[in-house]
Design an enzyme around this catalytic site. Structure first.
Site, PDB file in Angstrom:
ATOM      1  N   HIS A 158      -1.973   0.932  -0.299  1.00  0.00           N
ATOM      2  CA  HIS A 158      -1.199   2.010   0.313  1.00  0.00           C
ATOM      3  C   HIS A 158       0.240   2.013  -0.202  1.00  0.00           C
ATOM      4  O   HIS A 158       0.812   3.073  -0.478  1.00  0.00           O
ATOM      5  CB  HIS A 158      -1.202   1.864   1.843  1.00  0.00           C
ATOM      6  CG  HIS A 158      -2.487   2.272   2.481  1.00  0.00           C
ATOM      7  ND1 HIS A 158      -3.640   1.535   2.372  1.00  0.00           N
ATOM      8  CD2 HIS A 158      -2.808   3.370   3.242  1.00  0.00           C
ATOM      9  CE1 HIS A 158      -4.620   2.130   3.043  1.00  0.00           C
ATOM     10  NE2 HIS A 158      -4.141   3.249   3.580  1.00  0.00           N
TER      11      HIS A 158
ATOM     12  N   HIS B   3      -1.077  -5.714   6.606  1.00  0.00           N
ATOM     13  CA  HIS B   3      -0.851  -6.471   5.383  1.00  0.00           C
ATOM     14  C   HIS B   3       0.229  -7.506   5.633  1.00  0.00           C
ATOM     15  O   HIS B   3       1.100  -7.334   6.494  1.00  0.00           O
ATOM     16  CB  HIS B   3      -0.404  -5.549   4.234  1.00  0.00           C
ATOM     17  CG  HIS B   3      -1.530  -4.873   3.526  1.00  0.00           C
ATOM     18  ND1 HIS B   3      -2.296  -5.501   2.563  1.00  0.00           N
ATOM     19  CD2 HIS B   3      -2.007  -3.611   3.622  1.00  0.00           C
ATOM     20  CE1 HIS B   3      -3.200  -4.650   2.103  1.00  0.00           C
ATOM     21  NE2 HIS B   3      -3.042  -3.490   2.735  1.00  0.00           N
TER      22      HIS B   3
ATOM     23  N   ASP C 128       2.179  -8.988   0.413  1.00  0.00           N
ATOM     24  CA  ASP C 128       1.320  -7.938  -0.151  1.00  0.00           C
ATOM     25  C   ASP C 128       2.130  -6.694  -0.481  1.00  0.00           C
ATOM     26  O   ASP C 128       1.983  -6.096  -1.554  1.00  0.00           O
ATOM     27  CB  ASP C 128       0.214  -7.559   0.846  1.00  0.00           C
ATOM     28  CG  ASP C 128      -0.645  -8.738   1.239  1.00  0.00           C
ATOM     29  OD1 ASP C 128      -0.586  -9.763   0.542  1.00  0.00           O
ATOM     30  OD2 ASP C 128      -1.356  -8.628   2.244  1.00  0.00           O
TER      31      ASP C 128
END
Length: 412
Positions: free
Chosen positions: A298, A341, A345
């Site tokens: 994302h 996350h 990350d």
């Protein structure tokens, strides 16, 4: 009246005179505008050598230096126009006389002006110098090459499909939450989880995607832009497949209901991968995955869209650039606030995406490097896609389809 308010291409001598007065050089209006009839393009390509030598021959050194500072500001604001006229940089203007003593030592941005063919004023560069080698200078080319764009779209769709398969594999390998609890994370441990935050992160991505698609539709060089988008996005996600597969991180939060060994046979795995691929891996489309943590997909998408929006729009579109960055940063915050996350990350995803974008465009805008053997060896896909695009892509816009006959009749 400034360059951002009125296109410098359309400046007449009157506009130049007004600009000179605003910059504090009223005494040179008669010489530059009335006698020598400088317009916007002539002003933009003016050099210090022009000011010092005939026919202008300005006598006051301080005025020459101050005027050149103002002109260089204009050149910096209109790099695209200079590039279209064949100038690699705003300072590399081939306006030196071939028989002048200064032309022997003139060398800008790796271009040796003393090697210009014919040695006369106005000759164009024929060679570029870099890393101890000379490369043949090529005219500006911006070939759309639609077949390469189609090939790049196939590449990114194949990579997305492969990513979906890897996500199914890593979901089966996700560590047991009872045995491997969430790892310590300074942000996740400090900020309470917001349940609706991940959906808001995806909304930020959808808004950025809508803005980018609209800009892409209206951009004159939309084929080149879309090809670059596909090649960069595909490469980043291909790298993400490797990082997801080699190391399986524990689930970042107890709110995530993750368990391995969910899909028994190959057909079930294929159906799950197809569902992830068709749903673009978004929770808004009903896709929920585990194990695909290093690094955040994302964040990659949101950051890449932000950089493309800000790169391929004029620098004067401050509101759009601010909005794009706000969506990018808020999207990253929402990803972390949702505890979907780890912080590492998101950080790694942002770093890799921005570095790859900047490296790619630096190489694409450096014509001499495009012709080097090293680029073809280390970046074969880049060399293949960019071999007929030498130089920066100007931000020009046009209607993608021809106007209807009725509209043409009403206008004309």
């Amino acid at each position: 009246m400034t360059g951002s308010q009125f296109t410098i291409r359309r400046w007449t001598s009157k506009h130049v005179a007004k600009w000179l007065k605003e910059e504090g050089f009223s005494e040179y209006v008669d010489l530059l505008c009335n006698k020598h009839r400088l317009d916007g393009i002539a002003l933009l390509t003016l050099t210090e050598y022009d000011l010092r030598c005939a026919p202008l021959e300005l006598k006051v050194l301080g005025d020459i230096k101050r005027l050149m500072v103002s002109i260089r500001k204009l050149q910096k604001q209109h790099k695209d126009i200079l590039a279209e006229m064949g100038y690699v940089g705003e300072e590399c203007l081939v306006a030196h006389a071939g028989n002048s003593s200064q032309s022997k030592d003139c060398q800008c941005n790796g271009v040796d002006h003393s090697r210009d063919s014919g040695g006369s004023s106005g000759d164009l560069r024929t060679e570029q110098y870099q890393n101890g080698k000379y490369y043949k200078y090529q005219p500006r080319r911006l070939d759309p090459e639609f077949w390469k764009t189609a090939l790049s779209s196939v590449y990114v769709f194949v990579v997305f499909g492969f990513t979906s398969i890897v996500m199914v594999v890593v979901h089966e390998r996700v560590p047991d939450m009872q045995t491997y609890p969430p790892l310590p994370d300074i942000f996740l441990d400090s900020v309470p989880r917001i349940p609706w935050a991940f959906a808001m992160a995806e909304v930020c991505g959808v808004v950025l995607c809508t803005i980018w698609l609209l800009l892409l539709l209206l951009h004159k060089h939309r084929s080149i832009l879309f090809r670059r988008m596909c090649s960069l996005m595909g490469t980043v996600f291909l790298l993400r497949c490797v990082t997801m597969f080699v190391t399986s991180l524990s689930v970042p939060g107890h709110h995530l209901q993750c368990s391995g060994k969910l899909y028994g046979d190959m057909w079930a795995k294929f159906q799950r991968a197809l569902a992830i691929w068709s749903g673009f891996g978004m929770t808004l489309t009903g896709v929920h995955t585990c194990g695909d943590y290093m690094f955040s997909g994302h964040t990659v998408v949101i950051t890449m869209l932000n950089f493309f929006v800000t790169e391929y729009t004029p620098r004067s579109w401050n509101f759009l650039h601010t909005l794009s960055w706000v969506l990018n940063l808020f999207g990253i915050f929402f990803i972390l606030a949702a505890h979907e996350h780890y912080s590492i990350d998101v950080f790694i995803a942002f770093y890799i995406t921005t570095r790859l974008f900047l490296y790619y465009h630096t190489l694409a805008n450096t014509r001499a490097y495009q012709q080097s053997r090293r680029a073809r060896i280390w970046f074969p896909m880049f060399s293949f896609f960019e071999c007929n695009v030498n130089g920066p892509v100007p931000n020009e816009y046009s209607w993608p389809l021809s106007r209807p006959k009725l509209l043409k009749a009403l206008i004309g």
